[in-house]
Design a protein around this motif. Structure first.
Motif, mmCIF file in Angstrom:
data_model
loop_
_atom_site.group_PDB
_atom_site.id
_atom_site.type_symbol
_atom_site.label_atom_id
_atom_site.label_comp_id
_atom_site.label_asym_id
_atom_site.label_seq_id
_atom_site.Cartn_x
_atom_site.Cartn_y
_atom_site.Cartn_z
ATOM 1 N N MET A 1 13.626 11.829 -3.051
ATOM 2 C CA MET A 1 12.480 11.041 -2.604
ATOM 3 C C MET A 1 12.969 9.681 -2.105
ATOM 4 S SD MET A 1 9.046 10.026 -4.750
ATOM 5 C CE MET A 1 9.936 8.937 -5.875
ATOM 6 N N PRO A 2 12.496 9.220 -0.917
ATOM 7 C CA PRO A 2 12.973 7.941 -0.374
ATOM 8 C C PRO A 2 12.696 6.742 -1.251
ATOM 9 C CG PRO A 2 11.908 9.254 1.323
ATOM 10 C CD PRO A 2 11.659 9.952 0.035
ATOM 11 N N ILE A 3 11.680 6.818 -2.148
ATOM 12 C CA ILE A 3 11.412 5.710 -3.061
ATOM 13 C C ILE A 3 11.818 6.119 -4.467
ATOM 14 C CG2 ILE A 3 9.672 4.209 -4.089
ATOM 15 C CD1 ILE A 3 8.042 4.449 -1.593
ATOM 16 N N ASP A 4 12.794 5.419 -5.032
ATOM 17 C CA ASP A 4 13.167 5.607 -6.425
ATOM 18 C C ASP A 4 12.434 4.521 -7.217
ATOM 19 O OD1 ASP A 4 14.377 5.504 -8.959
ATOM 20 O OD2 ASP A 4 16.307 6.183 -8.177
ATOM 21 N N VAL A 5 11.297 4.895 -7.799
ATOM 22 C CA VAL A 5 10.419 3.915 -8.436
ATOM 23 C C VAL A 5 11.130 3.163 -9.547
ATOM 24 C CG1 VAL A 5 8.288 3.618 -9.747
ATOM 25 C CG2 VAL A 5 8.351 5.212 -7.827
ATOM 26 N N ALA B 1 8.105 3.192 10.723
ATOM 27 C CA ALA B 1 6.944 3.725 11.432
ATOM 28 C C ALA B 1 5.868 4.205 10.462
ATOM 29 C CB ALA B 1 7.361 4.866 12.357
ATOM 30 N N ARG B 2 6.231 4.434 9.204
ATOM 31 C CA ARG B 2 5.258 4.908 8.212
ATOM 32 C C ARG B 2 4.733 3.788 7.326
ATOM 33 N NH1 ARG B 2 7.714 9.678 4.909
ATOM 34 N NH2 ARG B 2 9.616 8.448 5.004
ATOM 35 N N VAL B 3 5.078 2.562 7.674
ATOM 36 C CA VAL B 3 4.756 1.425 6.813
ATOM 37 C C VAL B 3 3.604 0.612 7.404
ATOM 38 C CG1 VAL B 3 5.636 -0.782 5.956
ATOM 39 C CG2 VAL B 3 7.068 1.263 5.863
ATOM 40 N N LEU B 4 2.676 0.244 6.544
ATOM 41 C CA LEU B 4 1.592 -0.660 6.917
ATOM 42 C C LEU B 4 1.517 -1.787 5.886
ATOM 43 C CD1 LEU B 4 -1.241 1.901 7.770
ATOM 44 C CD2 LEU B 4 0.064 0.536 9.410
ATOM 45 N N LYS C 1 -0.966 6.466 -4.538
ATOM 46 C CA LYS C 1 -2.289 6.667 -3.959
ATOM 47 C C LYS C 1 -2.490 8.096 -3.450
ATOM 48 C CE LYS C 1 -3.565 2.338 -4.460
ATOM 49 N NZ LYS C 1 -4.643 1.930 -5.395
ATOM 50 N N GLY C 2 -1.638 9.017 -3.883
ATOM 51 C CA GLY C 2 -1.777 10.406 -3.461
ATOM 52 C C GLY C 2 -0.994 10.677 -2.196
ATOM 53 N N MET C 3 -1.567 10.342 -1.056
ATOM 54 C CA MET C 3 -0.889 10.563 0.220
ATOM 55 C C MET C 3 0.038 9.399 0.596
ATOM 56 S SD MET C 3 -1.806 13.523 1.194
ATOM 57 C CE MET C 3 -1.244 13.505 2.897
ATOM 58 N N ALA C 4 0.033 8.366 -0.211
ATOM 59 C CA ALA C 4 0.849 7.198 0.106
ATOM 60 C C ALA C 4 1.265 6.494 -1.179
ATOM 61 C CB ALA C 4 0.081 6.229 1.004
ATOM 62 N N ALA C 5 2.306 5.673 -1.064
ATOM 63 C CA ALA C 5 2.714 4.786 -2.144
ATOM 64 C C ALA C 5 2.409 3.354 -1.720
ATOM 65 C CB ALA C 5 4.204 4.936 -2.441
ATOM 66 N N VAL C 6 2.064 2.510 -2.676
ATOM 67 C CA VAL C 6 1.848 1.086 -2.414
ATOM 68 C C VAL C 6 2.835 0.300 -3.266
ATOM 69 C CG1 VAL C 6 0.256 -0.852 -2.569
ATOM 70 C CG2 VAL C 6 -0.575 1.378 -1.805
ATOM 71 N N ILE C 7 3.711 -0.432 -2.596
ATOM 72 C CA ILE C 7 4.694 -1.269 -3.268
ATOM 73 C C ILE C 7 4.164 -2.695 -3.304
ATOM 74 C CG2 ILE C 7 7.073 -2.104 -3.256
ATOM 75 C CD1 ILE C 7 7.799 0.384 -1.580
ATOM 76 N N PHE D 1 2.044 -0.549 2.163
ATOM 77 C CA PHE D 1 1.471 0.796 2.142
ATOM 78 C C PHE D 1 2.422 1.725 2.901
ATOM 79 C CE2 PHE D 1 -1.398 4.117 3.611
ATOM 80 C CZ PHE D 1 -2.281 4.288 2.550
ATOM 81 N N VAL D 2 2.974 2.735 2.195
ATOM 82 C CA VAL D 2 3.961 3.634 2.789
ATOM 83 C C VAL D 2 3.380 5.042 2.846
ATOM 84 C CG1 VAL D 2 6.347 4.412 2.755
ATOM 85 C CG2 VAL D 2 5.752 2.215 1.707
ATOM 86 N N ARG D 3 3.026 5.462 4.045
ATOM 87 C CA ARG D 3 2.405 6.775 4.224
ATOM 88 C C ARG D 3 3.376 7.904 3.896
ATOM 89 N NH1 ARG D 3 0.167 6.007 10.251
ATOM 90 N NH2 ARG D 3 2.262 5.136 10.426
ATOM 91 N N GLY D 4 2.856 8.923 3.219
ATOM 92 C CA GLY D 4 3.648 10.106 2.921
ATOM 93 C C GLY D 4 4.549 9.991 1.716
ATOM 94 N N GLU D 5 4.477 8.877 0.964
ATOM 95 C CA GLU D 5 5.383 8.676 -0.163
ATOM 96 C C GLU D 5 4.672 8.681 -1.508
ATOM 97 O OE1 GLU D 5 8.542 8.827 0.048
ATOM 98 O OE2 GLU D 5 8.457 8.982 2.233
ATOM 99 N N GLY D 6 3.399 9.100 -1.540
ATOM 100 C CA GLY D 6 2.693 9.216 -2.805
ATOM 101 C C GLY D 6 2.945 10.563 -3.450
#
Length: 290
Positions: A1-5, A83-86, A116-122, A144-149
């Motif tokens: 997973m790209p995010i190692d919490v 591109a997946r970051v807001l 957030k399910g479909m996304a992660a919020v850092i 807000f990172v889409r696709g990382e939840g």
């Protein structure tokens, strides 16, 4: 997973030396649209270093000066396509008015990662300290990172504020420049989403979009000018949720309510895109005053 919490939350705070002068302040204000009309003394206080009443500094400049908006991507445990970051939201607490020139230190850490399910919020927090170690401002930004939840973490708070009561006290419009995103990039946010049509299309947009912090900064300036007589030192804090896309050259329609809660003295704000049927741009927004 790209995010190692676990790695992200365990990483130590990052200390960054920060230096700015009046040129940086003036460029920031110009990128927000300050200086119109160019002979207005109130506008010149944002952009002319020799103004007899001194150079104003909007507190959101401190977020830009610290240069840590998306520093999270340099942390261990993060490998994300921009591109997946807001930019999902921003909160700023102003401890003291910012000077036109300073040497400071930004101390930045990740405090939460929400699922957030479909996304992660850092959630990233940064304190801007002067040369004596005293705080100038504290900021929290929500990435807000889409696709990382979907990693099984806590959803976190909603961050929503109760809707303001009644009709707004005032509604006014604020035009923006077609080249506004290109100007604002010069303050240090180089995300190609705001300049490259191909990058914008790859992210799902018809054309480059305006930075959320540029939109928010322009709104904070407009409210400061109209409700606080341009007194930037009266601002104690501000916050917003970036609810939708805003395109350079469009017109912001800004609604303002006086906050009735004495514990949060100030104003509630909402901004929409006037040309697109008042599509939401900034919601859950507020400006608190001293």
């Amino acid at each position: 997973m790209p995010i190692d919490v676990h790695a992200l939350l365990a990483a130590p705070p990052v200390r960054t030396d920060v230096v700015w002068d009046d040129r940086d302040v003036r460029l920031y204000h110009l990128a927000l649209g300050a200086g119109v009309p160019e002979t207005d003394p109130d506008e010149l206080r944002y952009v002319y270093e020799r103004h007899p009443r001194g150079l104003k500094v909007l507190p959101l400049f401190g977020v830009v000066a610290a240069g840590v908006g998306f520093q999270v991507f340099d942390r261990p445990g993060v490998d994300i396509d921009l591109a997946r970051v807001l930019h999902g939201g921003q909160e700023v607490t102003v401890h003291r008015p910012l000077p036109p020139a300073a040497k400071a230190t930004a101390v930045t850490r990740v405090t939460d990662v929400h699922d957030k399910g479909m996304a992660a919020v850092i959630v990233q927090e940064s304190a801007l300290l002067d040369e004596t170690g005293e705080p100038l401002l504290t900021q929290r930004n929500h990435v807000f990172v889409r696709g990382e939840g979907g990693f099984g973490g806590d959803r976190g708070p909603s961050g929503r504020m109760p809707d303001p009561d009644g009709e707004p006290e005032r509604v006014f419009e604020l035009p923006t420049l077609p080249q506004q995103a290109l100007l604002y990039r010069l303050t240090g946010d180089w995300n190609p989403l705001h300049a490259d049509p191909d990058a914008a299309r790859a992210a799902g947009y018809d054309r480059p979009v305006l930075h959320g912090l540029c939109t928010f900064g322009a709104v904070v300036k407009a409210v400061t000018d109209r409700f606080l007589g341009g007194d930037t030192s009266a601002i104690a804090g501000c916050r917003t949720r970036f609810a939708g896309v805003f395109l350079p050259g469009e017109t912001l329609r800004i609604s303002v309510w006086t906050d009735p809660d004495p514990a949060t003295r100030g104003y509630r704000l909402r901004a929409t895109a006037a040309e697109r049927g008042d599509a939401p741009v900034l919601t859950d927004a507020a400006l608190t005053v001293r």
